[in-house]
Design an enzyme around this catalytic site. Structure first.
Site, PDB file in Angstrom:
ATOM      1  N   CYS A  84       0.816  -1.220   0.000  1.00 33.82           N
ATOM      2  CA  CYS A  84       0.000   0.000   0.000  1.00 33.82           C
ATOM      3  C   CYS A  84       0.848   1.268   0.000  1.00 33.82           C
ATOM      4  O   CYS A  84       0.360   2.347   0.326  1.00 33.82           O
ATOM      5  CB  CYS A  84      -0.921   0.000   1.217  1.00 33.82           C
ATOM      6  SG  CYS A  84      -1.976  -1.441   1.284  1.00 33.82           S
ATOM      7  N   CYS A 137      -4.960   5.067   8.022  1.00 33.23           N
ATOM      8  CA  CYS A 137      -5.142   3.675   8.428  1.00 33.23           C
ATOM      9  C   CYS A 137      -6.354   3.493   9.331  1.00 33.23           C
ATOM     10  O   CYS A 137      -6.784   2.374   9.570  1.00 33.23           O
ATOM     11  CB  CYS A 137      -3.978   3.183   9.267  1.00 33.23           C
ATOM     12  SG  CYS A 137      -2.373   3.701   8.801  1.00 33.23           S
TER      13      CYS A 137
HETATM   14 FE1  SF4 Z   1      -2.331  -2.162   3.417  1.00 36.84          FE
HETATM   15 FE2  SF4 Z   1      -3.553  -1.522   5.738  1.00 36.84          FE
HETATM   16 FE3  SF4 Z   1      -3.340  -4.082   4.983  1.00 36.84          FE
HETATM   17 FE4  SF4 Z   1      -1.159  -2.740   5.717  1.00 36.84          FE
HETATM   18  S1  SF4 Z   1      -2.851  -3.261   7.022  1.00 36.84           S
HETATM   19  S2  SF4 Z   1      -1.370  -4.144   3.945  1.00 36.84           S
HETATM   20  S3  SF4 Z   1      -1.655  -0.640   4.969  1.00 36.84           S
HETATM   21  S4  SF4 Z   1      -4.473  -2.443   3.880  1.00 36.84           S
END
Ligand code: SF4
Length: 233
Positions: A206, A229
């Site tokens: 991401c 987030c």
């Molecule tokens: Fe992506 Fe959030 Fe999953 Fe990390 S926790 S891989 S930032 S979607």
């Protein structure tokens, strides 16, 4: 003390401190944190750099550091965490993990970071964060007002309603020049990806390099409406 009484007491404390410390320096805010919360506070770090940790150890050498170990980090981020462990040996790094391993999550739900990143962040960041913070009265973050428009009004101290504790943002007012100057002047550890063109580092799937002239966090969840987030907003 009941949970409601505790929350009300800390809410009032945070509201008063928000005014008193509105223009406090980072070290003054951290000294207040250490004085007020004793052992019961923790510093969150995404291991992009060790600026906040370096400041925090000046007031509490054995401070607890929270790292959200999502299982999706760049190798450089894990390497930075391990380097922090070596450079600040008294610090206790707490790796907060999701209940499911990445392999189990992908077997059950597929690639949530592509199909439903909010749910992925909830499972791998928000819940582990909440579970860890439940053991503390305050947490310290490296959020800065210049990070993104959504962070422009970040106070130095605030009540964190969602997690039920006091939140301190000691470097909220720091400009990029002050921040980079601190790194240069004190030789602070930095994730090598920063110099490789990633000014805001999250999980590998991401995080992309921002386009020239775009804001630092624009490489996070690039192409999606998502910008946070769910930890800070
Ligand atoms: Fe992506 Fe959030 Fe999953 Fe990390 S926790 S891989 S930032 S979607």
């Amino acid at each position: 003390m009941t949970t409601a009484t505790r929350s009300e007491r800390f809410r009032q404390l945070a509201e008063a401190a928000s005014v008193e410390l509105a223009d406090a320096s980072a070290l003054d805010a951290l000294e207040w944190t250490a004085r007020t919360f004793g052992e019961s506070w923790i510093v969150a770090s995404n291991m992009q750099d060790a600026v906040l940790i370096d400041l925090a150890v000046k007031v509490k050498p054995d401070v607890d550091v929270l790292f959200l170990e999502t299982g999706y980090h760049f190798a450089e981020t894990i390497g930075t965490r391990d380097a922090v462990d070596l450079v600040y040996p008294q610090v206790r790094i707490i790796n907060a993990e999701a209940e499911q391993s990445v392999a189990d999550q992908e077997a059950e739900f597929g690639l949530l970071n592509r199909t439903d990143p909010n749910r992925c962040c909830h499972l791998r960041k928000v819940i582990p964060l909440r579970r860890t913070l439940a053991g503390y009265d305050a947490w310290v973050t490296g959020v800065r007002r210049v990070d993104a428009p959504t962070r422009a009004n970040t106070p130095i101290v605030q009540w964190d309603e969602r997690n039920g504790l006091v939140k301190i943002n000691p470097i909220a007012a720091w400009s990029d020049e002050e921040f980079n100057g601190y790194i240069a002047e004190h030789g602070i550890l930095e994730n090598p990806l920063v110099q490789a063109g990633y000014p805001s580092i999250g999980c590998a799937p991401c995080t992309a390099k921002p386009l020239p002239g775009a804001d630092a966090r624009s490489g996070r969840w690039a192409g999606l409406a998502k910008t946070e987030c769910g930890l800070h907003g």
